[in-house]
Design an enzyme around this catalytic site. Sequence first.
Site, short mmCIF file in Angstrom:
data_model
loop_
_atom_site.label_atom_id
_atom_site.label_comp_id
_atom_site.label_asym_id
_atom_site.label_seq_id
_atom_site.Cartn_x
_atom_site.Cartn_y
_atom_site.Cartn_z
N GLU A 175 -32.45 -5.84 -31.25
CA GLU A 175 -31.49 -6.70 -31.94
C GLU A 175 -32.18 -7.96 -32.48
O GLU A 175 -32.90 -8.65 -31.77
CB GLU A 175 -30.38 -7.09 -30.96
N LYS B 19 -23.09 -5.60 -36.64
CA LYS B 19 -22.55 -5.64 -35.28
C LYS B 19 -21.04 -5.86 -35.34
O LYS B 19 -20.55 -6.74 -36.05
CB LYS B 19 -23.23 -6.76 -34.49
N TYR C 125 -19.25 -15.71 -24.66
CA TYR C 125 -19.11 -16.05 -23.24
C TYR C 125 -20.50 -16.29 -22.69
O TYR C 125 -21.50 -15.90 -23.28
CB TYR C 125 -18.40 -14.93 -22.47
N CYS D 19 -26.05 -4.00 -29.39
CA CYS D 19 -25.82 -4.68 -28.11
C CYS D 19 -24.38 -4.59 -27.63
O CYS D 19 -23.96 -3.57 -27.09
CB CYS D 19 -26.29 -6.14 -28.19
N SER E 107 -30.38 -8.02 -24.44
CA SER E 107 -29.56 -8.29 -23.26
C SER E 107 -30.39 -9.05 -22.24
O SER E 107 -31.37 -8.51 -21.70
CB SER E 107 -29.07 -6.96 -22.66
N LYS F 4 -28.93 -6.52 -13.21
CA LYS F 4 -28.32 -6.16 -14.49
C LYS F 4 -28.87 -4.85 -15.03
O LYS F 4 -28.17 -4.10 -15.71
CB LYS F 4 -28.51 -7.28 -15.51
N GLY G 265 -46.33 -31.11 -9.49
CA GLY G 265 -46.43 -31.99 -8.34
C GLY G 265 -46.34 -31.18 -7.06
O GLY G 265 -45.35 -30.49 -6.83
N SER H 268 -45.89 -31.14 -3.21
CA SER H 268 -45.41 -32.00 -2.13
C SER H 268 -45.72 -31.46 -0.75
O SER H 268 -45.51 -32.15 0.25
CB SER H 268 -43.89 -32.16 -2.27
N GLY H 269 -46.17 -30.19 -0.69
CA GLY H 269 -46.29 -29.54 0.61
C GLY H 269 -45.01 -28.87 1.02
O GLY H 269 -44.93 -28.33 2.13
N ASP I 249 -40.42 -25.53 -2.38
CA ASP I 249 -40.08 -25.38 -3.80
C ASP I 249 -41.33 -25.49 -4.68
O ASP I 249 -41.57 -24.66 -5.55
CB ASP I 249 -39.05 -26.43 -4.21
N LYS J 234 -26.49 -35.43 -14.31
CA LYS J 234 -27.90 -35.12 -14.06
C LYS J 234 -28.29 -33.78 -14.68
O LYS J 234 -29.34 -33.66 -15.33
CB LYS J 234 -28.18 -35.09 -12.55
#
Length: 598
Positions: free
Chosen positions: A41, A116, A122, A156, A193, A199, A307, A309-310, A313, A560
């Site tokens: 597509e 299409k 959505y 699609c 998609s 999925k 970064g 940090s130990g 994440d 934020k």
Amino acid sequence: MKFAIAQLNPTIGDLAHNAQQVLDAARQADQLGAQVLVTTELVLCGYPPRDLLLRPGFIQAMAQTLDRLAADLPHHLAVLVGFAAANPKARYDGEKPLFNSTALLQGGQVQQVFHKQLLPTYDVFDEHRYFAAGQGPSSFTVPLGDWGLRVGVTICEDLWNDEEFWGGRSYTRNPIADLVAEGVDVVVNLSASPYSVNKAQLRASMLAHSATRFRCPILYVNQVGANDDLIFDGTSMAFNRQGDLVARLPAYQAGLTVVDYDPIARDLHSGEIAPLPTDENEAIWSALVLGVRDYTHKCGFKRAVIGLSGGIDSALVAAIAAAALGPTNVLGILMPSPYSSDHSVTDALALAKALGIAHQTLAIGPLMADYDQVLDPLFAGTSPGVAEENIQSRIRGNLLMAVSNKFGHLLLSTGNKSEMAVGYCTLYGDMNGGLAVIADLPKTRVYALCQWLNQQVGLGRNSAGTLALGALAKGSEGPVAGHGTSPPTLIPANILTKPPSAELKLGQVDQDSLPPYDVLDDILDRLVQRHESVADIVAAGHDAAIVDRVIGLVSRAEFKRRQAPPVLKVTDRAFGMGWRMPIANRWTSEAKLLPLAK
């Protein structure tokens, strides 16, 4: 006869490069004896092109590129190419100016154009903003001896409206049913998609159902690669009339395969079926590696800075970046403060060694003292609190951005979805960056993914053969940073076992401010993903006061999230373009209807 399906990785707006990919695929398909090639597509402009579609020059250039491509293709090969076509009625009837279209190119020309019919609006999709809905059914004929093979063309969403599979329709029409009623022999679908967890399995079940219901073979061709926050897993497939999977291309990589159609049996023969990841963590890892690689390269970067940090994440983001870009193209920056524990530094160093990435230490204690001195006249007489804690994060954010600006590295932010949801992150600090790699992963998934990663390294596996985990683990043989004689790992054991902490004050741990992550993540899943009410969440076993507090935090943190970097999307409800909450918002819980003032 033979159908070729080409799973391509277009770059948005790079018309010449995308056309070259189609041309290369067509030449390969021709060599393999195919009569029809199906691409993806909007492959000519890349999906999603978003407001580039509002630029007339872009649409004109796309049309010109399509004509040149038609002239360059093998003339006897029928090639289906996705592009955006101008709508001649838009000026007069108030319709949208474009169609999401597929061109049939053959004999050096554009032979037919199909539009299409079902336009999704959505989540991340906003196609009514740009496109008019096409009218179908759409098909073309491939001559085969004394008769012709009728091929139905869908794009699609046209496949995603089977009321028997979904239990109801989202649109009034089902283009597949319309095509079958017209007597087509095969249905092809050009798709873009995006990936989300599980999925691929959902698509396969849907396609198998439609093929079985309508007794019609289906060839489904999906885009692969990443564009901005969206990751496309490919996983293109073909199903015969009985709903059996007869061909599948690998996930997360470009490719082409050929599927034979038997005109006597009026069905597809079995072809190559690539294996799929069998573990959710493997699929998520593969998607994120692809997302980082494509975002970095398509935006013109070669290296990344993170970064370190130990903590868990930054460890996961560093591992993903090293797999995506190669360890030599990742720089880790350690920025200890007077509140940083000794193990944070040693864990970060052990991680850098295990991954084989370069690292640099920039102590921020003197900078913190300078800030205290400058702010002392204004802050005098107040008690230290969140403002002072956040200064540390913003110092680190400034240093990382300085490295990014100086050397042209892409800064990857390391916040997870749990933190993003409740605002446990600092604007202009740890939220700095060009890409939020794991901001669609809850904290509990971060731990699960790191544990899975260590298992793969311990077993000597490369995970789908594409991620080069073995190369990353070259520095991890034997004990890691004094953590015993456990099997080789990428993520040091102490990072996985110590309590998570931002370390912005002495003895701080995340659970000083937040519920335990298993509790928080379940509440967030029910609230953000499933849209459950407060009553439903409480009925699931959660404390009502904690639920109300979490809902309030989610609402207040919207400002934020609006300023966060693009978030790589791996769930059905990511904090990205599909999340459209107001910032100035006083709805935080169930409606409490009060009498109006008299």
